[in-house]
Motif scaffolding. Structure first.
Motif, PDB file in Angstrom:
ATOM      1  N   THR A 154       0.770  -1.283   0.042  1.00 14.77           N
ATOM      2  CA  THR A 154      -0.058  -0.099  -0.078  1.00 14.77           C
ATOM      3  C   THR A 154       0.805   1.206   0.062  1.00 14.77           C
ATOM      4  O   THR A 154       0.735   2.316  -0.812  1.00 14.77           O
ATOM      5  N   GLN A 155       1.744   1.327   0.861  1.00 11.17           N
ATOM      6  CA  GLN A 155       2.693   2.571   1.086  1.00 11.17           C
ATOM      7  C   GLN A 155       3.581   2.638   0.066  1.00 11.17           C
ATOM      8  O   GLN A 155       3.884   3.766  -0.384  1.00 11.17           O
ATOM      9  N   GLN A 159       1.321   3.832  -3.288  1.00 12.39           N
ATOM     10  CA  GLN A 159       1.198   5.229  -3.217  1.00 12.39           C
ATOM     11  C   GLN A 159       2.543   5.889  -3.497  1.00 12.39           C
ATOM     12  O   GLN A 159       2.588   6.679  -4.220  1.00 12.39           O
ATOM     13  N   ARG A 160       3.570   5.421  -2.918  1.00 11.90           N
ATOM     14  CA  ARG A 160       4.918   6.160  -3.232  1.00 11.90           C
ATOM     15  C   ARG A 160       5.600   5.836  -4.721  1.00 11.90           C
ATOM     16  O   ARG A 160       5.922   6.863  -4.989  1.00 11.90           O
ATOM     17  N   HIS A 163       1.742   6.377  -7.215  1.00 11.13           N
ATOM     18  CA  HIS A 163       1.228   7.609  -6.866  1.00 11.13           C
ATOM     19  C   HIS A 163      -0.354   7.248  -7.116  1.00 11.13           C
ATOM     20  O   HIS A 163      -1.303   7.958  -7.545  1.00 11.13           O
ATOM     21  N   THR A 165      -3.935   6.386  -5.028  1.00 11.68           N
ATOM     22  CA  THR A 165      -4.587   6.614  -3.752  1.00 11.68           C
ATOM     23  C   THR A 165      -5.288   5.636  -3.263  1.00 11.68           C
ATOM     24  O   THR A 165      -5.677   4.512  -4.223  1.00 11.68           O
ATOM     25  N   PRO A 166      -5.755   5.393  -2.093  1.00 10.16           N
ATOM     26  CA  PRO A 166      -6.552   4.301  -1.644  1.00 10.16           C
ATOM     27  C   PRO A 166      -7.958   4.077  -2.255  1.00 10.16           C
ATOM     28  O   PRO A 166      -8.659   3.277  -2.333  1.00 10.16           O
TER      29      PRO A 166
END
Length: 223
Positions: A154-155, A159-160, A163, A165-166
């Motif tokens: 997830t992170q 996301q990182r 890019h 989003t949830p």
């Protein structure tokens, strides 16, 4: 996203043998320490080879057994020479196939598969023995907790790196099996997401249920 390194996984306190270590002492080293192989080092602690249970077992397998009704396989000349060995230097499999502490678990696993070995002595820049990593050590990656795998995906991945989003893509993990759900802008992004998730340590499989919104195609249809 960062793979676990050999330094993270290896055994640091390594039982060693010297070239002149006798056969019986080698058997005792394995039995007393609960191990199946021992690296053989020189005076500078450079690995020269590895003596395993398989190397030692040739001493028994080469013996004749008139009472047995099972035909014995023919031994190659080099196998007979090893069977007659009395010291680590004569018995070991050489040269030693070694790894570096900074290697990833993936690199170590590939070398084990390529060279058909069960363990790798780990050496520093001066080729001195610093540890040993086995197949079992590499497989410990798959003992990672599901929540740790989910958080990394997830992170770090979604996301990182990508890019996302949830609200776009979510990940659930059960016994190392990853399930991805959501929707992304382009179909071409989906295999990239899957590949990056598979590369996370501890992942057993990835199942992607991801749709896509190809806005360029929709725009063309409106013209």
């Amino acid at each position: 996203m960062q793979h676990r390194t050999v330094a993270d996984l290896m055994t640091h306190d390594v039982v060693r043998a010297r070239q002149d270590t006798p056969f019986k002492e080698l058997v005792e080293l394995l039995a007393e320490n609960g191990i199946t192989a021992v690296p053989v080092v020189d005076e500078m602690d450079h690995p020269l080879g590895v003596v395993s249970e398989a190397d030692l077992l040739r001493k028994c397998s080469a013996q004749s057994d008139p009472s047995s009704g099972t035909p014995l396989p023919h031994l190659e000349i080099w196998e007979r020479a090893k069977a007659e060995g009395a010291t680590a230097g004569e018995l070991m499999t050489a040269p030693a196939v070694c790894a570096r502490p900074e290697w990833t678990a993936v690199e170590a696993a590939r070398l084990m598969a390529l060279r058909n070995v069960k363990r790798l002595p780990v050496v520093d820049e001066a080729d001195r023995l610093r540890g040993i990593v086995s197949r079992g050590d590499i497989l410990r990656i798959f003992l990672r907790r599901d929540d740790a795998i989910r958080d990394e995906i997830t992170q770090d991945v979604l996301q990182r790196t990508l890019h996302l989003t949830p609200a776009e893509v979510t990940a659930e993990v059960h016994e190392g099996k990853v399930t991805l759900q959501g929707s992304v802008e382009a179909n071409s992004l989906i295999p990239i997401i899957e590949r990056l998730c598979r590369n996370v340590d501890g992942v057993v499989s990835v199942s992607a249920h991801i749709g896509y919104r190809d806005t360029s195609r929709a725009a063309s249809a409106d013209k």
